[in-house]
Design a protein around this motif. Structure first.
Motif, PDB file in Angstrom:
ATOM      1  N   SER A 352       9.873   1.944  -2.470  1.00  0.00           N
ATOM      2  CA  SER A 352       9.222   0.725  -1.992  1.00  0.00           C
ATOM      3  C   SER A 352       7.733   0.815  -2.275  1.00  0.00           C
ATOM      4  CB  SER A 352       9.469   0.505  -0.493  1.00  0.00           C
ATOM      5  OG  SER A 352       8.888   1.550   0.258  1.00  0.00           O
ATOM      6  N   THR A 363       6.960   2.536 -10.171  1.00  0.00           N
ATOM      7  CA  THR A 363       7.938   3.479  -9.633  1.00  0.00           C
ATOM      8  C   THR A 363       8.658   4.144 -10.796  1.00  0.00           C
ATOM      9  OG1 THR A 363       9.815   3.743  -8.125  1.00  0.00           O
ATOM     10  CG2 THR A 363       9.790   1.760  -9.462  1.00  0.00           C
ATOM     11  N   LEU A 407       5.541  -3.290 -11.829  1.00  0.00           N
ATOM     12  CA  LEU A 407       5.632  -4.642 -11.287  1.00  0.00           C
ATOM     13  C   LEU A 407       4.219  -5.198 -11.154  1.00  0.00           C
ATOM     14  CD1 LEU A 407       8.274  -3.865  -8.530  1.00  0.00           C
ATOM     15  CD2 LEU A 407       8.697  -5.064 -10.678  1.00  0.00           C
ATOM     16  N   TYR A 435      14.508  -1.675  -4.820  1.00  0.00           N
ATOM     17  CA  TYR A 435      13.095  -1.384  -4.568  1.00  0.00           C
ATOM     18  C   TYR A 435      12.543  -2.439  -3.625  1.00  0.00           C
ATOM     19  CZ  TYR A 435       8.161  -0.327  -5.533  1.00  0.00           C
ATOM     20  OH  TYR A 435       6.839   0.021  -5.417  1.00  0.00           O
ATOM     21  N   LEU A 437       9.698  -4.531  -2.258  1.00  0.00           N
ATOM     22  CA  LEU A 437       8.377  -4.951  -2.743  1.00  0.00           C
ATOM     23  C   LEU A 437       7.716  -5.916  -1.771  1.00  0.00           C
ATOM     24  CD1 LEU A 437       6.256  -4.996  -5.026  1.00  0.00           C
ATOM     25  CD2 LEU A 437       7.489  -6.956  -5.992  1.00  0.00           C
ATOM     26  N   THR A 438       6.501  -5.599  -1.357  1.00  0.00           N
ATOM     27  CA  THR A 438       5.676  -6.494  -0.557  1.00  0.00           C
ATOM     28  C   THR A 438       4.537  -7.003  -1.428  1.00  0.00           C
ATOM     29  OG1 THR A 438       6.177  -5.328   1.505  1.00  0.00           O
ATOM     30  CG2 THR A 438       4.197  -6.696   1.472  1.00  0.00           C
TER      31      THR A 438
END
Length: 544
Positions: A352, A363, A407, A435, A437-438
């Protein structure tokens, strides 16, 4: 199914990667490690059979005959229950299963759990299906829960007839003394070591699947209904999705049912094991909306013979039973997958991360050959939030090699909280990892002052930065931009000399709020509350 009682579900994060578990205190053994965290198999699937309704009903006829010959019931401690266990075990033994009988004592009587393992499958991944076999003392319990027991038995026998070679190891369970409070399944889970519990990461429960005034309920693994006990452990949403997918193929709408602790999934979710299953209704009454969806009679119980002597062979709706038996098969075949000669896994490190609009986060995507020889793997990403792109370097690897996933969020990317699926498509099999993702993105909410952050459901935070500000007489304006699909609320508070008191608020059912308040001079602060849902937010405000 016992009468309603509340059970708290302890939720921990687990991957949907299921492995074999020994039956503590029994003659069966399977001591294997847990699959890699963050990995979810997308296995090839053999053709799902059409489960024989006649076969399911033949088991119900046997249960009825057993009850008739043993005082009219199949309850815990009564000869009818042990005779039911013996019948099911004989069917499974003849079909080639490895069966084990687990005993326990309750109210001075011996109880029994029957566990059946289908030989083969990946020993590091186990998929379980279970149903309680006991009735109440008032009757033969043909719907509650001869229906679920007969359904998983016929599916288990179909596995044998098809000589299914699933990717996962399949295990079926019939629980005792459920009607006295989930006693058998509690005993099974409690008898396992911590390591053994970790090895079980997928459990399907089927309780009352032939109600005569049926509803089509699927356990709400992701808490999309937003009611009751909340979501199941991580992986439960996937189990739910598979069942909903089946019902969609036959054009039968479903509705969620809460993990309220009334059936044998309870002990599993209590220790963090993902769970799912179907349920067609007990003593509750069908609504007019449900009658419009599914037919039947509004205002009457789903099962008018619930926990009574009339729960016999005449208390079953054949169409409902047939559809649910096929749903069990669909779930076991789909989640169980089909073995390929060569196989591989995908894992992510880290699993994450967060990215700010205009930035990027990376990642490592690692692939490992888990069976047979190496194969070429094409990498891709799905579920990207708006304004985010994915780039792999390289895009193609040979299993055993790694790649980097980057990303990137555009400068105008909105805030989001997403699960990105990273898929490896091989020449013989596919697998995926998730994964988290914020995105801390741009917001339409702005002011002279602003603050951003992330909240989990139920949490509160004070702005600015846990402090307060002094303002003269005049108008306060503020806005809140919360995550899509969530319910975030905004409060303006003023110090009254003793405590902070709400002087204005905006508490709509959505993620975005606005406040305009004309107040006197004093000390003020804003409080953001994640009423439901989680994710990032922006709050902006202008003081007088």
């Amino acid at each position: 199914m016992p009468k309603l009682r509340r059970m708290a579900a302890s939720v921990v994060v687990l991957a949907l990667s299921v492995s074999g578990t020994a039956l503590a205190g029994s003659t069966a053994h399977a001591d294997t490690p847990r699959g890699g965290a963050g990995s979810e198999r997308v296995a090839a699937t053999a053709a799902v059979p059409d489960v024989s309704l006649a076969g399911v009903k033949s088991h119900l006829s046997e249960f009825q005959q057993i009850a008739d010959a043993n005082g009219g019931n199949r309850a815990h401690g009564e000869p009818g229950y042990k005779a039911s266990v013996d019948y099911v075990r004989a069917e499974l033994d003849a079909a080639g299963y490895d069966t084990a009988l687990q005993t326990f004592s309750y109210f001075g009587e011996t109880g029994y759990n029957l566990i059946a393992d289908w030989p083969g499958g990946n020993p590091d991944e186990v998929l379980m299906a279970g149903a309680h076999l006991d009735s109440v003392s008032a009757g033969s319990g043909i719907n509650d829960n001869g229906s679920g027991s007969a359904g998983i038995l016929e599916v288990a026998l179909e596995v044998s007839r098809q000589d299914l070679q699933p990717d996962k190891h399949l295990r079926f369970a019939w629980w005792g003394a459920e009607e006295l409070g989930l006693v058998g399944s509690e005993h099974y889970v409690d008898s396992l070591s911590s390591a053994q519990r970790q090895e079980i990461t997928g459990y399907y429960n089927f309780d009352m699947i032939g109600s005569p005034n049926a509803g089509y309920f699927v356990y709400d693994g992701d808490d999309s209904d937003g009611t009751g006990s909340g979501p199941g452990p991580d992986g439960s949403a996937y189990l739910e999705d598979v069942l909903e997918e089946y019902f969609a193929t036959i054009d039968v709408p479903t509705r969620g049912t809460d993990f309220d602790g009334r059936s044998d999934y309870g002990p599993f979710i209590r220790v963090g094991i993902p769970a799912g299953g179907t349920f067609t209704g007990a003593e509750g009454h069908k609504t007019q909306t449900e009658a419009s969806l599914w037919g039947g009679t509004a205002g009457q119980a789903y099962d008018p013979c619930y926990h009574s002597g009339c729960d016999d062979l005449g208390n079953i709706d054949d169409t409902t039973l047939d559809r649910n038996a096929d749903a069990i098969a669909y779930a076991m075949w789909t989640v169980g997958g089909t073995q390929s000669a060569n196989d591989f896994s995908v894992s992510l490190s880290p699993t994450s991360g967060a990215v700010t609009a205009g930035g990027s986060v990376s990642t490592t995507v690692s692939t490992t050959t888990t069976r047979g020889g190496a194969q070429t793997v094409q990498l891709s990403a799905q579920g990207l939030p708006s304004g985010v792109t994915a780039e792999f370097a390289p895009t193609t690897v040979t299993s055993g090699e790694s790649a980097t996933l980057t990303l990137t969020a555009s400068a105008d990317a909105p805030s989001a909280n997403s699960s990105v699926t990273v898929t490896g498509d091989g020449s013989e099999s596919s697998t995926a990892a998730t994964y988290g993702l914020t995105v801390n993105g741009t917001s339409s909410c702005s002011g002279e002052n602003s603050a951003t952050g992330t909240l989990s459901s139920g949490d509160r935070v004070v702005q600015p930065d846990g402090s307060y500000f002094q303002a003269p007489d005049g108008t306060h304006t503020a806005c809140l931009d919360g995550p899509d699909g969530a319910d975030f609320d905004l409060y303006l508070q003023k110090w009254d000399g003793w405590s902070w008191a709400d002087v204005d608020s905006s508490t709509s059912a959505g993620p975005d709020e606005e406040i305009s308040y004309n107040g006197s001079s004093g000390y003020y602060r804003y409080q953001v509350h994640a009423y439901s849902g989680s994710g990032s937010y922006t709050v902006g405000w202008d003081a007088p």
